[in-house]
Design an enzyme around this catalytic site. Structure first.
Site, PDB file in Angstrom:
ATOM      1  N   ARG A   1       0.029  55.060  -7.645  1.00 14.94           N
ATOM      2  CA  ARG A   1       1.283  55.550  -8.205  1.00 14.94           C
ATOM      3  C   ARG A   1       2.293  54.411  -8.331  1.00 14.94           C
ATOM      4  O   ARG A   1       2.405  53.573  -7.423  1.00 14.94           O
ATOM      5  CB  ARG A   1       1.848  56.681  -7.327  1.00 14.94           C
ATOM      6  CG  ARG A   1       0.963  57.902  -7.328  1.00 14.94           C
ATOM      7  CD  ARG A   1       1.574  59.114  -6.675  1.00 14.94           C
ATOM      8  NE  ARG A   1       0.527  60.092  -6.420  1.00 14.94           N
ATOM      9  CZ  ARG A   1       0.007  60.917  -7.343  1.00 14.94           C
ATOM     10  NH1 ARG A   1       0.480  60.891  -8.580  1.00 14.94           N
ATOM     11  NH2 ARG A   1      -0.964  61.746  -7.023  1.00 14.94           N
ATOM     12  N   ASP A   2       3.015  54.423  -9.464  1.00 15.80           N
ATOM     13  CA  ASP A   2       4.042  53.408  -9.700  1.00 15.80           C
ATOM     14  C   ASP A   2       5.151  53.557  -8.655  1.00 15.80           C
ATOM     15  O   ASP A   2       5.584  54.667  -8.335  1.00 15.80           O
ATOM     16  CB  ASP A   2       4.605  53.561 -11.118  1.00 15.80           C
ATOM     17  CG  ASP A   2       5.372  52.328 -11.559  1.00 15.80           C
ATOM     18  OD1 ASP A   2       4.890  51.642 -12.486  1.00 15.80           O
ATOM     19  OD2 ASP A   2       6.443  52.042 -10.986  1.00 15.80           O
TER      20      ASP A   2
ATOM     21  N   ASN B   1       1.620  47.148 -21.610  1.00 20.76           N
ATOM     22  CA  ASN B   1       2.590  46.187 -22.117  1.00 20.76           C
ATOM     23  C   ASN B   1       1.993  44.786 -22.125  1.00 20.76           C
ATOM     24  O   ASN B   1       1.210  44.432 -21.239  1.00 20.76           O
ATOM     25  CB  ASN B   1       3.848  46.195 -21.235  1.00 20.76           C
ATOM     26  CG  ASN B   1       4.603  47.508 -21.328  1.00 20.76           C
ATOM     27  OD1 ASN B   1       4.773  48.060 -22.412  1.00 20.76           O
ATOM     28  ND2 ASN B   1       5.038  48.033 -20.188  1.00 20.76           N
TER      29      ASN B   1
ATOM     30  N   HIS C   1      -2.550  46.392 -16.771  1.00 20.25           N
ATOM     31  CA  HIS C   1      -2.542  47.730 -16.182  1.00 20.25           C
ATOM     32  C   HIS C   1      -2.174  48.737 -17.239  1.00 20.25           C
ATOM     33  O   HIS C   1      -1.317  48.478 -18.093  1.00 20.25           O
ATOM     34  CB  HIS C   1      -1.547  47.808 -15.006  1.00 20.25           C
ATOM     35  CG  HIS C   1      -0.220  47.200 -15.299  1.00 20.25           C
ATOM     36  ND1 HIS C   1      -0.003  45.836 -15.265  1.00 20.25           N
ATOM     37  CD2 HIS C   1       0.957  47.758 -15.649  1.00 20.25           C
ATOM     38  CE1 HIS C   1       1.256  45.581 -15.571  1.00 20.25           C
ATOM     39  NE2 HIS C   1       1.864  46.738 -15.825  1.00 20.25           N
TER      40      HIS C   1
ATOM     41  N   GLU D   1       6.014  43.051 -16.554  1.00 20.56           N
ATOM     42  CA  GLU D   1       6.565  42.473 -15.323  1.00 20.56           C
ATOM     43  C   GLU D   1       5.483  41.872 -14.440  1.00 20.56           C
ATOM     44  O   GLU D   1       5.708  40.876 -13.755  1.00 20.56           O
ATOM     45  CB  GLU D   1       7.279  43.561 -14.500  1.00 20.56           C
ATOM     46  CG  GLU D   1       8.541  44.090 -15.131  1.00 20.56           C
ATOM     47  CD  GLU D   1       9.103  45.265 -14.333  1.00 20.56           C
ATOM     48  OE1 GLU D   1       8.604  45.542 -13.220  1.00 20.56           O
ATOM     49  OE2 GLU D   1      10.023  45.908 -14.841  1.00 20.56           O
TER      50      GLU D   1
END
Ligand code: 5GP
Length: 122
Positions: free
Chosen positions: A30-31, A88, A101, A96
């Site tokens: 989980r983020d 991304n 991912h 980041e």
């Protein structure tokens, strides 16, 4: 490229994370700063820094990220309501952590992919 990304440490369980899936190839957790009720990061255990660094030999591994996403979407109960998968790449996309991912986002209406204010020409 350093092997010491924060995600490497999570995969190796050197730092804590809410891991929801792990096998020999992929880890999902989980983020830490969720953007939706369901926000899971699906990460290859092998370090690949960006999408630009994906090699032909990684095709099966990258495909596996999507297969794990499908399993987790069902597990989280968003497979029918819907979800978004995002990866991304580099600065303009806001990457980041330089270990690829897949973001699995769901559990609410996610709206359009890019907000109207940010759309070119508007
Ligand atoms: P990016 O912007 O690279 O596509 O996404 C990186 C994501 O990793 C962000 O959503 C951020 O909240 C998440 N993240 C960064 N550090 C940690 C961490 O230490 N633990 C967890 N679980 N997520 C993290």
């Amino acid at each position: 490229m350093s092997e010491e990304t924060i995600f490497r440490k999570i995969i190796n369980k050197e730092i804590p994370a809410d891991i929801v899936y792990q096998d020999d190839f992929v880890t999902a957790f989980r983020d830490i700063s969720p953007q939706a009720p369901v926000h899971i990061l699906i990460v290859p255990n092998k370090l690949i820094a960006t999408v630009n660094d994906i090699e032909v030999e990684d095709e099966v591994l990258v495909g596996k990220l999507y297969c794990v996403a499908k399993i987790l979407a069902k597990q989280e109960g968003v497979d029918i309501s819907g979800y978004r998968l995002i990866m991304n790449c580099n600065q303009d996309a806001g990457q980041e952590v330089y270990h690829i991912h897949l973001h699995l986002l769901g559990g609410k209406n996610l709206g359009k992919l890019i907000s109207v204010e940010e759309t070119i020409g508007e």
